[in-house]
Design a protein around this motif. Structure first.
Motif, PDB file in Angstrom:
ATOM      1  N   ARG A  34       0.847  -1.196   0.000  1.00 16.79           N
ATOM      2  CA  ARG A  34       0.000   0.000   0.000  1.00 16.79           C
ATOM      3  C   ARG A  34       0.875   1.236   0.000  1.00 16.79           C
ATOM      4  N   THR A  70       0.957   5.384   0.661  1.00 13.52           N
ATOM      5  CA  THR A  70       0.229   6.496   1.283  1.00 13.52           C
ATOM      6  C   THR A  70       0.784   7.836   0.813  1.00 13.52           C
ATOM      7  N   ASP A  80      -4.029   8.596   2.181  1.00 13.23           N
ATOM      8  CA  ASP A  80      -4.111   7.461   3.110  1.00 13.23           C
ATOM      9  C   ASP A  80      -5.499   6.846   2.983  1.00 13.23           C
ATOM     10  N   ASP A 113      -6.698   3.571   2.622  1.00 16.89           N
ATOM     11  CA  ASP A 113      -7.146   2.324   3.250  1.00 16.89           C
ATOM     12  C   ASP A 113      -6.314   2.035   4.490  1.00 16.89           C
ATOM     13  N   PRO A 114      -6.439   2.872   5.547  1.00 18.35           N
ATOM     14  CA  PRO A 114      -5.595   2.710   6.730  1.00 18.35           C
ATOM     15  C   PRO A 114      -5.815   1.391   7.458  1.00 18.35           C
ATOM     16  N   GLY A 115      -6.923   0.721   7.202  1.00 23.48           N
ATOM     17  CA  GLY A 115      -7.186  -0.556   7.850  1.00 23.48           C
ATOM     18  C   GLY A 115      -6.450  -1.729   7.226  1.00 23.48           C
ATOM     19  N   TRP A 116      -5.805  -1.499   6.089  1.00 23.71           N
ATOM     20  CA  TRP A 116      -5.088  -2.596   5.431  1.00 23.71           C
ATOM     21  C   TRP A 116      -3.905  -3.027   6.294  1.00 23.71           C
ATOM     22  N   GLY A 117      -3.818  -4.326   6.549  1.00 25.37           N
ATOM     23  CA  GLY A 117      -2.816  -4.831   7.490  1.00 25.37           C
ATOM     24  C   GLY A 117      -1.467  -5.146   6.900  1.00 25.37           C
TER      25      GLY A 117
END
Length: 228
Positions: A191, A193, A197, A199-203
């Protein structure tokens, strides 16, 4: 062969120019005789249709008609050119630093592909953009009738590269569920950024700048051992 890298376009390689898009659509509304706020809202509401079904002129006629507009061919042409000029500006805004990253990847033997959820004005502007010459494959949703995160669009890009999806790296900001879509077909996902930013939930791993990518790709790929 070095691993193929597949990029998203907007908010990954270039800014999405969201506010400018709304401004341009508002100006198009005045050209075709409808209320700017109504046309801007309609453009947002019909995003998926515009990605895979309607070209620039068809969009203008259909949406203007919803609000009682009956634009002439000349008005439609003028509004369409206004939209196409925006696409050319956005693609032309790619930074020298991003172009340097792409050139570095190519120098290290990485085939490059693009998968973009984009309307027809972007696909039309692509061939003359600074980006186009650096890519081996470009897949636009408006051309193939598919949009991320549909697995078929990732498979299509890999097929055009002549590789399996699992051989590829995917880089994107995360809009439209694209990261999960890429991971679901077996791609290694990063990802970015740098522009947004999204998709901040992407792990998974994330980069603050695209310039970090070439060094990461030079690292050995970790192979997962099968469970006993």
């Amino acid at each position: 062969m070095s691993r193929p890298v597949i990029f998203d376009l907007f908010h990954t390689l270039v800014q999405g120019a969201d506010e400018e898009r709304d401004r341009v659509v508002g100006e198009m509304a005045l050209m075709v005789g409808v209320a700017p706020a109504e046309l801007v809202a309609a453009y947002h509401a019909t995003w998926r249709d515009r990605l895979v079904r309607w070209d620039v002129e068809e969009t203008i006629r259909l949406l203007a008609g919803r609000f009682g507009g009956a634009p002439t061919d000349e008005q439609v042409t003028r509004a369409g050119e206004h939209r196409r000029a925006l696409a050319r500006r956005v693609l032309g805004s790619v930074s020298a630093a991003t172009l340097d990253v792409l050139d570095a990847l190519r120098a290290h033997g990485h085939p490059l592909a693009l998968i973009s959820n984009a309307t027809s004005d972007t696909a039309e502007a692509w061939p003359r953009s600074p980006l186009a010459q650096r890519f081996d494959v470009a897949v636009f949703s408006c051309d193939v009738g598919l949009a991320k995160p549909d697995p078929a669009i990732y498979h299509l890009a890999a097929e055009r590269l002549g590789v399996r999806p699992a051989d590829c790296v995917f880089v994107g900001d995360g809009a439209d569920g694209e990261l999960a879509g890429a991971a679901a077909v077996g791609m290694t996902v990063f990802r970015t950024t740098e522009h947004n930013d999204t998709d901040p939930g992407w792990g998974g791993p994330a980069f603050a700048t695209l310039g970090d990518l070439p060094a990461v790709l030079r690292q050995p790929v970790k192979v997962m051992e099968p469970a006993e």
